[in-house]
Design a protein around this motif. Sequence first.
Motif, PDB file in Angstrom:
ATOM      1  N   GLY A  26       0.829  -1.219   0.000  1.00 46.26           N
ATOM      2  CA  GLY A  26       0.000   0.000   0.000  1.00 46.26           C
ATOM      3  C   GLY A  26       0.859   1.263   0.000  1.00 46.26           C
ATOM      4  O   GLY A  26       0.705   2.148  -0.856  1.00 46.26           O
ATOM      5  N   SER A  35      -1.177   4.218  -6.913  1.00 46.28           N
ATOM      6  CA  SER A  35      -2.426   3.996  -6.180  1.00 46.28           C
ATOM      7  C   SER A  35      -3.467   5.034  -6.608  1.00 46.28           C
ATOM      8  O   SER A  35      -3.108   6.227  -6.661  1.00 46.28           O
ATOM      9  CB  SER A  35      -2.149   4.119  -4.674  1.00 46.28           C
ATOM     10  N   SER A 169      -7.032  -2.606  -0.714  1.00 41.71           N
ATOM     11  CA  SER A 169      -7.233  -1.159  -0.530  1.00 41.71           C
ATOM     12  C   SER A 169      -6.507  -0.347  -1.584  1.00 41.71           C
ATOM     13  O   SER A 169      -6.735   0.846  -1.705  1.00 41.71           O
ATOM     14  CB  SER A 169      -6.789  -0.682   0.851  1.00 41.71           C
ATOM     15  N   THR A 170      -5.638  -0.980  -2.357  1.00 45.39           N
ATOM     16  CA  THR A 170      -4.878  -0.244  -3.378  1.00 45.39           C
ATOM     17  C   THR A 170      -5.530  -0.319  -4.762  1.00 45.39           C
ATOM     18  O   THR A 170      -5.339   0.546  -5.598  1.00 45.39           O
ATOM     19  CB  THR A 170      -3.438  -0.808  -3.456  1.00 45.39           C
ATOM     20  N   GLU A 197     -14.083 -12.022   0.937  1.00 44.65           N
ATOM     21  CA  GLU A 197     -14.255 -10.694   0.334  1.00 44.65           C
ATOM     22  C   GLU A 197     -15.252 -10.705  -0.829  1.00 44.65           C
ATOM     23  O   GLU A 197     -15.640  -9.660  -1.329  1.00 44.65           O
ATOM     24  CB  GLU A 197     -12.901 -10.154  -0.134  1.00 44.65           C
ATOM     25  N   THR A 217     -16.316  -7.039  -1.522  1.00 45.67           N
ATOM     26  CA  THR A 217     -15.400  -6.061  -2.133  1.00 45.67           C
ATOM     27  C   THR A 217     -14.737  -6.647  -3.372  1.00 45.67           C
ATOM     28  O   THR A 217     -14.075  -5.922  -4.114  1.00 45.67           O
ATOM     29  CB  THR A 217     -14.288  -5.690  -1.127  1.00 45.67           C
ATOM     30  N   ARG A 249     -11.866  -6.095  -8.173  1.00 43.62           N
ATOM     31  CA  ARG A 249     -12.318  -5.192  -7.117  1.00 43.62           C
ATOM     32  C   ARG A 249     -13.676  -4.615  -7.492  1.00 43.62           C
ATOM     33  O   ARG A 249     -13.871  -4.128  -8.623  1.00 43.62           O
ATOM     34  CB  ARG A 249     -11.276  -4.066  -6.940  1.00 43.62           C
TER      35      ARG A 249
END
Length: 250
Positions: A26, A35, A169-170, A197, A217, A249
């Motif tokens: 990250g 990112s 999260s990236t 997820e 997610t 994602r």
Amino acid sequence: MQAARGTLEPFGDSVTVVHGRFSELGAIAMGNGFSPADMILFDFGLSSTQIDDPGRGFSFRDEGPLDMRMDPTTELTAAKVVNTSDPAELERILRQYGEERWARRIAEFIVARRPLRTTRDLAKAVEAAIPRRAWPRDINVSTRTFQGIRIAVNDELGEIENGLGAALSTLKPGGRMATISFHSLEDRLVKSFFNVESKDCICPPQQPVCTCGHRATLRIITRHPVRPSEKELAANPRARSARLRVAERL
Ligand SMILES: C[S@@+](CC[C@H](N)C(=O)[O-])C[C@H]1O[C@@H](n2cnc3c(N)ncnc32)[C@H](O)[C@@H]1O
């Protein structure tokens, strides 16, 4: 790093090579303008260069130092794990990370032979601990012990768990992550992460009302892991245990 720079040299400035851990993904992506990312590929485990260099201490075939660090700038070596862990911890490492059913006996033999200095010392301790009739036919008798200690030295499973979380999260919505695993422990971690997820509610099935507030997610792209083709295996037999999984994602 140098090898990666050399291989990727033809791509010039479109490539940035950074030395870091999966768990730092990250911050590395953020710090280098990647990112949010479109695509993240993890290629877990050891490289052939590492396995084939006796000086890195990964192989039970060659005599070398009890090292096994994937990143030589880190502290913890196999010698430290083998020579200083208490017997119960050594047994846990061999059983949990090596999936070795002779874990207790091997731990006893290692402790009795301390200090172990080389990969052959370790292999001999394993060979002495397991009765010859119980040696596996398809893999070397020391394979599981070396895998277990290697995973402990490099916190490989912790790094994968944190790396997958950082990748999530990236990634930008619509972005994809792909993982190449080489043994069942790695693949199991990825599979369960993708499964969790890709679901909304993750409460225990018997729970009448959802209290987790979890929302999916990821969308799983590969229902089943993709395995190497015959053509690839002919060119690279070491790919035989590779498993590729992909998720998108949301
Ligand atoms: C299977 S090899 C990659 C081979 C490479 N893709 C190639 O084609 O040559 C995996 C690499 O990941 C590195 N590695 C393992 N665990 C890591 C971690 N937690 N963070 C960063 N790199 C790691 C290893 O040192 C090894 O060089």
